[in-house]
Design a protein around this motif. Structure first.
Motif, PDB file in Angstrom:
ATOM      1  N   ALA A  55       0.101  91.927-131.230  1.00 41.09           N
ATOM      2  CA  ALA A  55       0.037  91.067-132.408  1.00 41.09           C
ATOM      3  C   ALA A  55       0.018  91.963-133.645  1.00 41.09           C
ATOM      4  N   PRO A  56       0.514  91.449-134.771  1.00 40.56           N
ATOM      5  CA  PRO A  56       0.367  92.216-136.015  1.00 40.56           C
ATOM      6  C   PRO A  56      -1.124  92.469-136.268  1.00 40.56           C
ATOM      7  N   LEU A  65      -8.850  90.653-130.388  1.00 43.60           N
ATOM      8  CA  LEU A  65      -8.064  89.434-130.195  1.00 43.60           C
ATOM      9  C   LEU A  65      -7.733  89.360-128.708  1.00 43.60           C
ATOM     10  N   PRO A  66      -8.052  88.252-128.034  1.00 40.11           N
ATOM     11  CA  PRO A  66      -7.730  88.177-126.609  1.00 40.11           C
ATOM     12  C   PRO A  66      -6.216  88.140-126.394  1.00 40.11           C
ATOM     13  N   GLU A  67      -5.791  88.575-125.236  1.00 39.37           N
ATOM     14  CA  GLU A  67      -4.369  88.610-124.907  1.00 39.37           C
ATOM     15  C   GLU A  67      -3.736  87.231-125.052  1.00 39.37           C
ATOM     16  N   SER A  68      -4.456  86.189-124.714  1.00 36.04           N
ATOM     17  CA  SER A  68      -3.919  84.826-124.783  1.00 36.04           C
ATOM     18  C   SER A  68      -3.595  84.379-126.211  1.00 36.04           C
ATOM     19  N   LYS A  69      -4.110  85.073-127.214  1.00 35.37           N
ATOM     20  CA  LYS A  69      -3.848  84.734-128.620  1.00 35.37           C
ATOM     21  C   LYS A  69      -2.809  85.650-129.263  1.00 35.37           C
ATOM     22  N   ARG A  73       3.461  88.444-125.375  1.00 32.09           N
ATOM     23  CA  ARG A  73       2.663  88.610-124.161  1.00 32.09           C
ATOM     24  C   ARG A  73       3.578  88.714-122.950  1.00 32.09           C
ATOM     25  N   PHE A  74       3.186  89.591-122.036  1.00 29.94           N
ATOM     26  CA  PHE A  74       3.913  89.694-120.775  1.00 29.94           C
ATOM     27  C   PHE A  74       3.032  90.338-119.726  1.00 29.94           C
ATOM     28  N   PHE A 141       6.648  86.182-123.325  1.00 31.56           N
ATOM     29  CA  PHE A 141       6.363  85.112-124.268  1.00 31.56           C
ATOM     30  C   PHE A 141       6.377  85.730-125.662  1.00 31.56           C
ATOM     31  N   ILE A 142       7.214  85.195-126.530  1.00 32.00           N
ATOM     32  CA  ILE A 142       7.264  85.648-127.914  1.00 32.00           C
ATOM     33  C   ILE A 142       7.083  84.420-128.795  1.00 32.00           C
ATOM     34  N   HIS A 143       6.001  84.400-129.542  1.00 31.93           N
ATOM     35  CA  HIS A 143       5.686  83.278-130.418  1.00 31.93           C
ATOM     36  C   HIS A 143       6.792  83.101-131.458  1.00 31.93           C
ATOM     37  N   SER A 144       7.059  81.865-131.824  1.00 35.40           N
ATOM     38  CA  SER A 144       8.141  81.575-132.778  1.00 35.40           C
ATOM     39  C   SER A 144       7.943  82.271-134.118  1.00 35.40           C
TER      40      SER A 144
END
Length: 154
Positions: A55-56, A65-69, A73-74, A141-144
């Motif tokens: 994450a930035p 920051l947890p991985e789920s946030k 993620r991979f 998973f790449i957030h929009s």
């Protein structure tokens, strides 16, 4: 069993790289990016998963920051540098059939060190983009919010 041995192996490799430990997670901010490596127990026996998140750094509050946030993620099996034999070490059945010392050495060699080599130099969105294009499968998973930046051609 494999998760406790894996956490010891992660400590051995990740602590000298500046990562800090929180529960079953190793994390750090490096440059403009936050990275976390998380060990997750499987619901199906003694196996475990290794998850990686980025994450930035500006998204991180109080250094954690947890991985789920994370916005990217991979699982470790998405890394090209992780062999089938390395992934098999995360299986409870394989782990139980091995001597603890041998399992730890093999986890360092086949899982932990390749993960550390892949992520240690990632300090910017451009570094992460290069990693995703060169060394990670499409199982990411790449957030929009960050997808366009990361999926554009290098």
């Amino acid at each position: 069993m494999v998760d406790s041995i894996l956490l010891e192996a992660l400590s051995e490799v990740f602590k000298p790289l500046g990562f800090r430990k929180k529960s079953a997670n190793w994390y750090r901010v490096s440059g403009d990016l936050y990275c976390v490596v998380s060990v997750q127990q499987s619901s199906w026996g003694g196996s475990c998963y290794v998850n990686i998140g980025f994450a930035p750094a500006v998204k991180v509050r109080a250094g954690w920051l947890p991985e789920s946030k994370c916005l990217v993620r991979f699982r470790v099996d998405a890394l090209a540098s992780i062999s089938r034999e390395g992934l098999d070490l995360l299986s409870g059945e394989v782990a139980e059939a091995r001597e603890e010392g041998d399992l730890r050495v093999d986890l360092v060699e086949r899982v932990v060190s390749p993960v550390a080599q892949a992520i240690n130099s990632i300090e910017s969105i451009q570094d992460l983009k290069s990693l995703l294009h060169a060394s990670v499968s499409d199982q990411v998973f790449i957030h929009s919010e960050i997808r366009d930046k990361l999926l554009a051609k290098c």
